[in-house]
Scaffold this motif. Structure first.
Motif, short mmCIF file in Angstrom:
data_model
loop_
_atom_site.label_atom_id
_atom_site.label_comp_id
_atom_site.label_asym_id
_atom_site.label_seq_id
_atom_site.Cartn_x
_atom_site.Cartn_y
_atom_site.Cartn_z
N ILE A 57 -49.96 -9.68 13.06
CA ILE A 57 -48.54 -9.64 13.46
C ILE A 57 -47.97 -11.06 13.51
N ALA A 58 -48.80 -12.05 13.89
CA ALA A 58 -48.32 -13.43 13.98
C ALA A 58 -47.87 -13.97 12.63
N SER A 59 -48.43 -13.45 11.55
CA SER A 59 -48.03 -13.92 10.21
C SER A 59 -46.58 -13.57 9.89
N PHE A 60 -45.99 -12.65 10.64
CA PHE A 60 -44.59 -12.27 10.43
C PHE A 60 -43.67 -12.87 11.50
N ALA A 61 -44.18 -13.81 12.31
CA ALA A 61 -43.39 -14.39 13.40
C ALA A 61 -42.21 -15.17 12.86
N ARG A 62 -41.08 -15.08 13.61
CA ARG A 62 -39.86 -15.79 13.21
C ARG A 62 -39.57 -16.99 14.10
N LEU A 84 -46.23 -25.29 11.41
CA LEU A 84 -45.48 -24.58 12.43
C LEU A 84 -44.36 -25.45 12.99
N MET A 85 -44.62 -26.74 13.15
CA MET A 85 -43.59 -27.65 13.66
C MET A 85 -42.42 -27.75 12.67
N GLU A 86 -42.72 -27.76 11.39
CA GLU A 86 -41.66 -27.85 10.39
C GLU A 86 -40.92 -26.52 10.22
N VAL A 130 -41.40 -19.52 17.65
CA VAL A 130 -42.62 -19.86 18.36
C VAL A 130 -42.91 -18.89 19.49
N VAL A 131 -41.87 -18.24 20.03
CA VAL A 131 -42.08 -17.27 21.10
C VAL A 131 -42.88 -16.08 20.58
N ASP A 132 -42.60 -15.67 19.35
CA ASP A 132 -43.40 -14.59 18.75
C ASP A 132 -44.87 -14.97 18.67
N MET A 133 -45.13 -16.24 18.40
CA MET A 133 -46.51 -16.73 18.36
C MET A 133 -47.15 -16.67 19.75
N TYR A 134 -46.35 -16.97 20.78
CA TYR A 134 -46.88 -16.89 22.14
C TYR A 134 -47.38 -15.48 22.46
N ARG A 192 -48.21 -18.47 6.19
CA ARG A 192 -48.08 -17.11 6.70
C ARG A 192 -49.18 -16.19 6.14
N TYR A 193 -49.35 -16.22 4.83
CA TYR A 193 -50.39 -15.37 4.24
C TYR A 193 -51.79 -15.87 4.60
N SER A 194 -51.91 -17.16 4.90
CA SER A 194 -53.21 -17.68 5.33
C SER A 194 -53.58 -17.10 6.70
N ILE A 195 -52.60 -17.06 7.62
CA ILE A 195 -52.86 -16.45 8.93
C ILE A 195 -53.16 -14.97 8.78
#
Length: 539
Positions: free
Chosen positions: A110-115, A55-57, A117-121, A183-186
């Motif tokens: 839905i988080a697997s499609f996040a663009r 996620l950091m990368e 970090v705010v989407d992750m929040y 992404r697919y792992s999440i």
């Protein structure tokens, strides 16, 4: 009984009715469900550290901003605990847990499609966080209701689900990421968490019919003192002649001087008894509170809540930063995942050991918990001194064992009399986890800020150790506060009992005293009887 009928009308299905806490029965199925709920909630949260580097990368963010994902999730999970309690009391545990499973899965997918970090929040933090609350807390609450003597052991063993999850999920997700990406792992994890709905469907409500209620039905109710005297005197009242002369020597309150009107006495006791029955039946239906905040008046619970507040600082950060710490020491990714898995296995033994020890009778469980918290603080301080793989592995195993002794017992201990007791367990758990939410929100970001500032991961473990030490201080005050509060209650109860005894003695004395009659009262009736006898002779 009325209690059974009311529970049967709950939308969650027919309840299991017992005369006492079963310590088994359908409770084993509930424990099985709790095992998997633990695995799919806290097990996933503790395994989320494997996604940190990715996620950091991908989002080009710092440690602290990525840490906010789990922080918001934990905060929402604990902050909405009272809502979980209210919904469980209103709609039942089964429906609430199933709804929580849907929310968790939806947020992760839905988080697997996040663009960014705010989407992750929003997805993992808010949506899944609310689902975690609705799934975990009702499950552990209803499990505590199914067990009494075995509660500590069963809860500890069932809570090992998260440990097995971390042991299996950490290496599995790491391998899965290399094949299909993070992404697919999440996405796969989110689909797997949908099985919480199945676990929730197994949570049948429980109803305990008190033995006192059956004893009342089996034995005739003891009549009040006043009614008893009235009935006895009703049967033994006398008159001077065969014709009712109006002279009745009774203890009925209606037969005091100035109230000598003849009334049918057989109806009065029945009406009095009927009135008492109606009063008892109305008082036997207490209004169920959706959320009882009266526990906040208990000093022992307040101390225990502060213990949970500060101890939570040390629950999540080590699991999140153990892999980054190992990578900073030059340990490979595969070996880092093994360290996290070893921590999880040690936590299993810690939970089982704590449950076995706390199941022993007699034992003061709050003191055992205090010893475990102190040893857990030592484990957190030991992490920064590890410089290679085996040193970090040793610290992880020790920390995992001690974490298991605390994490698997701190919520079930609310049911103990030293804290609040089983009667207020549901509301107390909601308030307790709600207070924990502050530490859940601040803990991981605080550790992340320290890491970014000092450029050393050891700072995160020192902050966790400081919070755990403060938690131990408040935990040590729980028992003294409870003892002092109990002594005050006993004094008040003794005063109330003395007042009741005095009032009872006064009312009894007033009931048995025969009212003073005029000296010529009986003579006048005897004179009437003699005159009537002479008149009949002359006739």
């Amino acid at each position: 009984s009325k209690m059974t009928v009311k529970a049967g009308k709950m939308p969650c299905g027919t309840p299991n009715v017992y005369t006492k806490v079963p310590d088994g029965g359908w409770g084993w199925t509930v424990a099985f469900a709790f095992f998997f709920v633990e695995a799919l909630t806290y097990g996933i949260l503790k395994s989320f550290g494997v996604f940190f580097k990715d996620l950091m990368e991908s989002f080009d963010e710092t440690n602290s901003r990525i840490s906010w994902i789990i922080s918001i999730c934990v905060f929402v999970q604990t902050f909405t605990a009272p809502l979980s309690t209210v919904l469980s009391n209103r709609f039942g545990h089964r429906l609430v847990v199933m709804a929580g499973g849907v929310l968790i899965s939806t947020g992760m997918v839905i988080a697997s499609f996040a663009r960014n970090v705010v989407d992750m929040y929003v997805t993992i933090g808010l949506i899944s966080g609310l689902g975690y609350c609705l799934s975990f807390l009702p499950t552990v609450t209803i499990l505590s209701q199914y067990f009494d003597k075995r509660r500590s052991l069963v809860t500890a063993v069932a809570s090992t689900g998260e440990c097995f999850a971390v042991f299996s999920f950490a290496p599995a997700i790491t391998a899965l990421k290399e094949q299909i990406g993070w992404r697919y792992s999440i996405l796969a994890v989110g689909v797997l968490q949908l099985s919480i709905v199945i676990c929730g469907s197994l949570l049948r409500p429980i109803v305990i019919k008190e033995q006192a209620e059956e004893a009342v039905k089996a034995q005739p109710r003891e009549e009040p003192t006043e009614t008893k005297y009235m009935l006895e005197n009703e049967q033994t009242r006398t008159s001077i002649e065969s014709i009712d002369s109006g002279v009745e020597i009774t203890t009925s309150p209606s037969n005091v001087p100035g109230k000598t009107k003849a009334e049918p006495k057989s109806e009065e006791p029945k009406e009095h008894v009927q009135m008492l029955v109606e009063t008892d039946s109305s008082s036997a239906e207490p209004k169920t509170k959706l959320l009882d905040f009266s526990v906040m008046k208990d000093c022992s619970f307040i101390c225990y809540a502060f213990f949970g507040l500060f101890a939570t600082l040390g629950f999540f950060a080590p699991s999140l930063y153990i892999i980054p710490l190992s990578l900073s020491l030059g340990i490979s990714k595969d070996h880092s995942a093994y360290i996290l898995s070893a921590m999880a296995i040690a936590e299993v033994f810690g939970r089982v050991s704590a449950g076995w020890v706390l199941n022993k009778q007699p034992i003061r469980k709050i003191y055992i918990e205090l010893i475990c918290v102190v040893l857990l603080s030592v484990a957190l301080v030991a992490f920064p001194f590890a410089s290679e793989f085996w040193g970090l592995m040793t610290c992880s195993i020790y920390f995992g064992f001690m974490l298991g002794t605390v994490a698997g017992t701190h919520i079930p201990l609310l049911a103990e009399d030293d804290v609040v007791g089983i009667e207020k367990m549901s509301s107390a758990a909601g308030v307790y986890v709600f207070i924990q939410s502050l530490a859940g929100l601040a803990g991981p970001p605080l550790a992340g800020v320290l890491v970014d500032t000092t450029q050393r991961y050891s700072s995160a473990f020192y902050s966790c150790a400081a919070g755990m030490v403060l938690g131990a201080v408040f935990l040590s005050l729980v028992r003294p506060c409870k003892v002092g509060l109990c002594q005050q209650r006993q004094q008040r109860q003794q005063q109330q009992q003395q007042q009741q005894q005095q009032s009872t003695e006064q009312s009894t004395a007033a009931a048995v005293v025969v009212p003073d009659l005029p000296d010529d009262f009986i003579d006048m009736d005897i004179g009437k009887a003699e005159n009537s006898g002479k008149a009949s002779d002359s006739a």
